[in-house]
Design an enzyme around this catalytic site. Structure first.
Site, PDB file in Angstrom:
ATOM      1  N   ALA A  47       1.784 -87.289 -20.228  1.00  0.00           N
ATOM      2  CA  ALA A  47       0.436 -86.694 -20.923  1.00  0.00           C
ATOM      3  C   ALA A  47       0.276 -86.690 -22.239  1.00  0.00           C
ATOM      4  CB  ALA A  47       0.651 -85.167 -20.206  1.00  0.00           C
TER       5      ALA A  47
ATOM      6  N   CYS B 223     -17.815 -84.235   3.055  1.00  0.00           N
ATOM      7  CA  CYS B 223     -17.915 -85.455   3.539  1.00  0.00           C
ATOM      8  C   CYS B 223     -19.258 -85.324   4.477  1.00  0.00           C
ATOM      9  CB  CYS B 223     -16.635 -86.344   4.019  1.00  0.00           C
ATOM     10  SG  CYS B 223     -17.147 -87.819   4.536  1.00  0.00           S
TER      11      CYS B 223
ATOM     12  N   CYS C  59     -18.972 -86.445   7.332  1.00  0.00           N
ATOM     13  CA  CYS C  59     -18.280 -85.961   8.753  1.00  0.00           C
ATOM     14  C   CYS C  59     -17.832 -84.751   8.604  1.00  0.00           C
ATOM     15  CB  CYS C  59     -16.853 -86.887   8.759  1.00  0.00           C
ATOM     16  SG  CYS C  59     -15.642 -86.215   7.918  1.00  0.00           S
TER      17      CYS C  59
ATOM     18  N   HIS D  21       0.956 -90.821 -10.100  1.00  0.00           N
ATOM     19  CA  HIS D  21       0.316 -89.485  -9.759  1.00  0.00           C
ATOM     20  C   HIS D  21      -1.093 -89.618  -9.425  1.00  0.00           C
ATOM     21  CE1 HIS D  21       3.494 -87.419 -12.001  1.00  0.00           C
ATOM     22  NE2 HIS D  21       3.899 -87.880 -11.057  1.00  0.00           N
TER      23      HIS D  21
ATOM     24  N   ILE E 206      -3.331 -89.212 -14.839  1.00  0.00           N
ATOM     25  CA  ILE E 206      -4.286 -89.512 -13.685  1.00  0.00           C
ATOM     26  C   ILE E 206      -5.667 -89.714 -14.541  1.00  0.00           C
ATOM     27  CG2 ILE E 206      -3.153 -88.107 -12.234  1.00  0.00           C
ATOM     28  CD1 ILE E 206      -4.988 -85.943 -12.764  1.00  0.00           C
TER      29      ILE E 206
ATOM     30  N   PHE F 166       0.690 -80.844 -20.247  1.00  0.00           N
ATOM     31  CA  PHE F 166       1.207 -79.915 -19.358  1.00  0.00           C
ATOM     32  C   PHE F 166       2.170 -78.758 -19.817  1.00  0.00           C
ATOM     33  CE2 PHE F 166      -0.310 -83.358 -16.944  1.00  0.00           C
ATOM     34  CZ  PHE F 166      -1.172 -82.787 -16.170  1.00  0.00           C
ATOM     35  N   ARG F 167       3.059 -79.262 -20.413  1.00  0.00           N
ATOM     36  CA  ARG F 167       4.120 -78.230 -20.756  1.00  0.00           C
ATOM     37  C   ARG F 167       4.435 -78.049 -22.275  1.00  0.00           C
ATOM     38  NH1 ARG F 167       5.058 -81.215 -16.301  1.00  0.00           N
ATOM     39  NH2 ARG F 167       5.656 -79.970 -14.518  1.00  0.00           N
TER      40      ARG F 167
ATOM     41  N   GLN G 234       2.472 -91.507 -15.661  1.00  0.00           N
ATOM     42  CA  GLN G 234       2.298 -90.282 -14.917  1.00  0.00           C
ATOM     43  C   GLN G 234       0.816 -89.684 -14.800  1.00  0.00           C
ATOM     44  OE1 GLN G 234       5.708 -88.881 -17.280  1.00  0.00           O
ATOM     45  NE2 GLN G 234       6.070 -87.666 -15.286  1.00  0.00           N
TER      46      GLN G 234
ATOM     47  N   CYS H 146     -12.012 -88.323   1.447  1.00  0.00           N
ATOM     48  CA  CYS H 146     -12.334 -87.404   2.554  1.00  0.00           C
ATOM     49  C   CYS H 146     -10.813 -87.004   3.314  1.00  0.00           C
ATOM     50  CB  CYS H 146     -13.325 -87.637   3.524  1.00  0.00           C
ATOM     51  SG  CYS H 146     -13.339 -86.474   5.092  1.00  0.00           S
TER      52      CYS H 146
END
EC number: 2.3.1.286
Length: 250
Positions: free
Chosen positions: A22, A149, A151, A116, A100, A33-34, A98, A124
């Site tokens: 990150a 979704c 469905c 990640h 995203i 994050f930390r 790591q 879905c």
């Protein structure tokens, strides 16, 4: 200068890789994050667990849609572009991340292994139909939470939540076993099994360079530890390598 040392190691390496966390994206406005101002100082990590998603998908999405919107306004910074340039030069074979946020790809990096997942994709849980996250956010605005979704199944982000196995770890470890140098950038190196990537390179006899604002548990076995801002340090490495390449060709 550490910049020159790292540049020289990259120039003499035959299979260098980058491992990013990150901290490489904080200059893009995405909190880590930390760290002192990290995401888990503001929110409970429980919000990002698979158990919480199953128990309360609406509450989960109340948190995650805010995170998504924050990520989608972010742009790659100089560190991302520097890694993309090192890849184009043939000096970085792969980026194992790591993160995203998808910023490595936006910066032009091509061989990116995401451990990640990627917040820009969703699917879905029932029929596995895939969605881009912009479509899901539009669906939330029109239909409310949680997004569903056609469905009837609940849609989730295509990311690894706490309590789930990471993606692509086998292929990432295979790359790590081949590498003779790893740049560990912006990672606390505390999250298992992702932290096995730099450790594996070192155990196989390769060099470990750590670029991180805070101390890490692998500092004591690293060949070089750099505490500078990665968005300033990595472009410096690129400039040094260019100067050396120009000097050798003249």
């Amino acid at each position: 200068m550490e910049c020159d040392k790292v540049g020289d190691l990259l120039l003499t390496s035959t299979y260098a890789i980058a491992f990013t966390g990150a901290g490489i994206s904080t200059a893009s406005g995405i909190p880590d994050f930390r760290g002192p101002n990290g995401l888990w100082k503001k929110y409970s990590p429980e919000l990002a667990t698979i158990e919480y998603f199953k128990k309360d998908p609406k509450g989960f999405w109340e948190f995650y849609r805010l995170r998504m919107r924050g990520l989608f306004t972010a742009l790659p910074n100089r560190a991302h572009y520097a890694l993309a340039e090192l890849e184009k030069m043939g000096l970085i074979r792969a980026i194992i991340t790591q993160n995203i946020d998808g910023l490595h790809q936006l910066a032009g990096s091509r061989n990116v292994i995401e451990l990640h997942g990627n917040m820009r994709k969703c699917y879905c849980v029932n029929c596995l139909k895939t969605y881009d996250s912009d479509t899901v956010l539009d669906k939330i605005d029109k239909e409310g939470l949680p997004p569903k979704c056609e469905c009837g199944g609940v849609i989730r982000p295509d990311v690894v939540l706490f309590g789930e196995p990471v993606y692509n770890i086998s292929s990432a470890l295979e790359i790590a076993r081949e590498a003779d140098l790893v740049l560990a950038i912006g990672s606390s190196l505390t999250v298992y099994p992702a932290n096995m990537i730099p450790l594996t390179v070192k155990e196989m006899g390769g060099k470990l360079i750590i670029l991180n604002a805070e101390e890490t548990p692998l500092d004591n076995i690293a060949d070089i530890v750099v505490r500078e801002r990665v968005e300033e340090f990595l472009p410096c490495v690129v400039d040094y390598i260019k100067s050396q390449t120009l000097h050798r060709s003249s």
